[in-house]
Structure formats: structure tokens, C-alpha cells
Design a protein around this motif. Structure first.
Motif, short mmCIF file in Angstrom:
data_model
loop_
_atom_site.label_atom_id
_atom_site.label_comp_id
_atom_site.label_asym_id
_atom_site.label_seq_id
_atom_site.Cartn_x
_atom_site.Cartn_y
_atom_site.Cartn_z
N PRO A 88 0.80 -1.23 0.00
CA PRO A 88 0.00 0.00 0.00
C PRO A 88 0.84 1.29 0.00
N LYS A 89 2.11 1.19 0.42
CA LYS A 89 2.95 2.37 0.52
C LYS A 89 4.07 2.44 -0.51
N SER A 90 4.22 1.41 -1.35
CA SER A 90 5.31 1.44 -2.32
C SER A 90 5.13 0.42 -3.44
N TYR A 91 5.84 0.68 -4.50
CA TYR A 91 5.99 -0.25 -5.62
C TYR A 91 7.49 -0.43 -5.83
N THR A 92 7.91 -1.65 -6.11
CA THR A 92 9.31 -1.91 -6.43
C THR A 92 9.38 -2.55 -7.80
N TYR A 93 10.21 -1.97 -8.65
CA TYR A 93 10.41 -2.46 -10.01
C TYR A 93 11.84 -2.96 -10.14
N ASN A 94 12.05 -3.95 -11.00
CA ASN A 94 13.39 -4.41 -11.36
C ASN A 94 13.64 -4.08 -12.82
#
Length: 154
Positions: A88-94
Motif C-alpha cells: 500500500p505504501k510502495s511499488y518496487t520495479y526491477n
């Protein structure tokens, strides 16, 4: 500022590149020349900050949504973009692929990815209608990048 002396286009073959996951995209050379050589010479110590804001501005102009990011990154020669974690507080992409590996090789394991981070941060911000701030972490050993987008829903 001194110019870097590494060869950014090691392949000298005149044959058309085969399309597979290990081949640099056709747009890679032009993107690399601008972002890894010309812009750092022009922007000097402000390169990281200005490229981040340029990425945010580019996202606004292209009218992107989160689903279109992987295709844009592939077409632009940035590499293969995948979302690896969502909270809910972040997205992480590679960010991976031959373009990313080549940037590590060209920049002595110290490439910057602030343009890509700005594009993603602004695209997520527009898509979810909440303020977002992006940061990136390079993994020199794996020659990959993790881009984290923090969400502020206040």
C-alpha cells in the motif's frame, strides 16, 4: 569533465541483430550516447537531479499509465522492466536486460538510472493519484537495478 573511453557499441557486425532477450535494442546506441556521455558532460554535478525531473516531465508529456511502462522501456532501449513488489505504501520495479548490463560495463559499475526512476515515479503518481517519490539501487554484481516508488497518500 573527462570523456569516458569505453566502447559503448562493442559489436562491429553489419548484420541485423537477432531479436532475443540477450540482444541490445536498436535504440540503445542513441540513448546511451546522450545519457551516458553528452548529458553528464553538460549537466555535471546536477545530472542525477535534472535527469530525474526530466523523466517526470517526459512521463507527463507521453501520457503513460503503469501498464504501458514495460513496453515503453523496451522500445526506448532502457531495458526490461518488471514490477517485483507492491504494498500500500510502495511499488518496487526491477530493471534488467542487455541494455542495463551494457550500462554497467560502460560506466565502470556506477551507472545512474534517475531518468528511468523519474518516468516511473510520475507515471505511478498519475495512475494512483497520490504523490510519489522514486529512488533506485544498483546491484553491480547482478548488473540490475531496483527502483522503489514511495507513495505519500496524505
Amino acid at each position: 569533465m573527462s570523456a569516458k573511453s569505453k566502447d559503448i557499441n562493442e559489436s562491429t557486425s553489419t548484420e541485423a541483430p537477432q531479436k532475443n532477450e540477450d540482444t541490445l535494442t536498436e535504440n540503445y546506441f542513441a540513448v546511451s550516447v546522450l545519457r551516458d556521455f553528452i548529458l553528464p558532460d553538460l549537466l555535471d554535478k546536477d545530472t542525477v537531479e535534472l535527469l530525474y525531473w526530466a523523466g517526470k516531465n517526459l512521463s507527463r508529456q507521453l501520457i503513460l499509465d503503469m501498464d504501458s511502462l514495460p513496453e515503453l522501456f523496451q522500445k526506448a532501449g532502457f531495458g526490461k522492466l518488471e514490477i517485483s513488489k507492491q504494498t500500500p505504501k510502495s511499488y518496487t520495479y526491477n530493471l534488467t536486460g542487455p541494455e542495463v548490463v551494457q550500462r554497467f560495463d560502460t560506466n565502470n559499475d556506477d551507472p545512474e538510472f534517475s531518468l528511468e526512476t523519474g518516468i516511473i515515479a510520475e507515471t505511478v503518481e498519475k495512475t494512483i493519484a497520490a504523490y510519489c517519490l522514486g529512488t533506485y539501487t544498483v546491484n553491480s554484481k547482478a548488473k540490475s537495478v531496483s527502483i522503489k516508488i514511495q507513495i505519500d497518500r496524505n
